[in-house]
Design a protein around this motif. Sequence first.
Motif, PDB file in Angstrom:
ATOM      1  N   UNK A 163     100.708 -38.582 -61.794  1.00  0.00           N
ATOM      2  CA  UNK A 163     100.385 -37.165 -62.017  1.00  0.00           C
ATOM      3  C   UNK A 163      99.437 -36.683 -60.924  1.00  0.00           C
ATOM      4  N   UNK A 164      98.402 -37.472 -60.654  1.00  0.00           N
ATOM      5  CA  UNK A 164      97.450 -37.106 -59.607  1.00  0.00           C
ATOM      6  C   UNK A 164      98.145 -36.973 -58.262  1.00  0.00           C
ATOM      7  N   UNK A 165      98.936 -37.980 -57.911  1.00  0.00           N
ATOM      8  CA  UNK A 165      99.564 -38.006 -56.585  1.00  0.00           C
ATOM      9  C   UNK A 165     100.517 -36.832 -56.405  1.00  0.00           C
ATOM     10  N   UNK A 166     101.415 -36.626 -57.356  1.00  0.00           N
ATOM     11  CA  UNK A 166     102.432 -35.584 -57.196  1.00  0.00           C
ATOM     12  C   UNK A 166     101.819 -34.184 -57.131  1.00  0.00           C
ATOM     13  N   UNK A 167     100.800 -33.937 -57.944  1.00  0.00           N
ATOM     14  CA  UNK A 167     100.211 -32.598 -57.981  1.00  0.00           C
ATOM     15  C   UNK A 167      99.252 -32.336 -56.827  1.00  0.00           C
ATOM     16  N   UNK A 168      98.431 -33.317 -56.485  1.00  0.00           N
ATOM     17  CA  UNK A 168      97.442 -33.102 -55.431  1.00  0.00           C
ATOM     18  C   UNK A 168      98.068 -33.149 -54.036  1.00  0.00           C
ATOM     19  N   UNK A 181      93.301 -21.032 -48.963  1.00  0.00           N
ATOM     20  CA  UNK A 181      94.250 -22.140 -49.104  1.00  0.00           C
ATOM     21  C   UNK A 181      93.687 -23.405 -48.482  1.00  0.00           C
ATOM     22  N   UNK A 182      93.062 -23.284 -47.331  1.00  0.00           N
ATOM     23  CA  UNK A 182      92.511 -24.451 -46.654  1.00  0.00           C
ATOM     24  C   UNK A 182      91.365 -25.089 -47.435  1.00  0.00           C
ATOM     25  N   UNK A 183      90.589 -24.277 -48.131  1.00  0.00           N
ATOM     26  CA  UNK A 183      89.537 -24.817 -49.005  1.00  0.00           C
ATOM     27  C   UNK A 183      90.165 -25.629 -50.134  1.00  0.00           C
ATOM     28  N   UNK A 184      91.270 -25.114 -50.698  1.00  0.00           N
ATOM     29  CA  UNK A 184      91.986 -25.845 -51.751  1.00  0.00           C
ATOM     30  C   UNK A 184      92.535 -27.160 -51.216  1.00  0.00           C
ATOM     31  N   UNK A 185      93.054 -27.120 -49.988  1.00  0.00           N
ATOM     32  CA  UNK A 185      93.583 -28.327 -49.349  1.00  0.00           C
ATOM     33  C   UNK A 185      92.485 -29.375 -49.183  1.00  0.00           C
ATOM     34  N   UNK A 186      91.312 -28.942 -48.722  1.00  0.00           N
ATOM     35  CA  UNK A 186      90.196 -29.870 -48.510  1.00  0.00           C
ATOM     36  C   UNK A 186      89.760 -30.533 -49.806  1.00  0.00           C
ATOM     37  N   UNK A 187      89.691 -29.761 -50.895  1.00  0.00           N
ATOM     38  CA  UNK A 187      89.278 -30.324 -52.187  1.00  0.00           C
ATOM     39  C   UNK A 187      90.325 -31.324 -52.678  1.00  0.00           C
ATOM     40  N   UNK A 188      91.600 -30.965 -52.536  1.00  0.00           N
ATOM     41  CA  UNK A 188      92.674 -31.870 -52.963  1.00  0.00           C
ATOM     42  C   UNK A 188      92.640 -33.172 -52.163  1.00  0.00           C
TER      43      UNK A 188
END
Length: 199
Positions: A163-168, A181-188
């Motif tokens: 679940x973690x891998x597929x969603x993140x 979007x880039x902030x979201x990418x960094x957190x993921x």
Amino acid sequence: MQTEHTILIIRMKVGSDDETEDGIQESPIAHNILKLFSELEHCDDDEQKVKIEKLNEIVDDMNEEEFRYVFMTGLFNKIDKMINEKKISLQNAIVLLKRMGHFRSLKFPWVYIFKGYSLSESFGKTIIEENKKKKGKNEKLLIDLCECYLLLNFSFPSKLTSIFVSNLLRIALNKEENEEIQEEVEVALLALTCMCQEV
């Protein structure tokens, strides 16, 4: 048996203005966090958002001792209880927890604080339930919960791995050149890094 949280509060109450009776300096940061946190359940949704933003600003200034005092001593169980009693929305709780986890991951990655608390179990169950939905799945909630879980503590049951891998990964691979979007990418990516430490 007294928890560290209880001991901290006692120290704050029995000490002089500058120092407690056992010689330990009071922590204004920990005091302010505990004070603001205790006020959350008595606020409406908008007031909570304001206080949570203040809490998040204070969290960024904590040292490791203050961090351990405040967040390893029952506050997660308190947050879980507040969510269950609808004294704080899950969304507001996530805003606070995500920032807290982000701070832990960057500053004190060796401090493991989430496993074993009722909130960890609640989030794990909610992640599984939300992921199973065929219709009406709340993708943002699922991503936020996954990130919170991993940023707070990278130890997790193996059934959550896929679940973690597929969603993140879906978030982390977003190529849009947009600041939000880039902030979201960094957190993921940071959350995935935490997960890889466990694996």
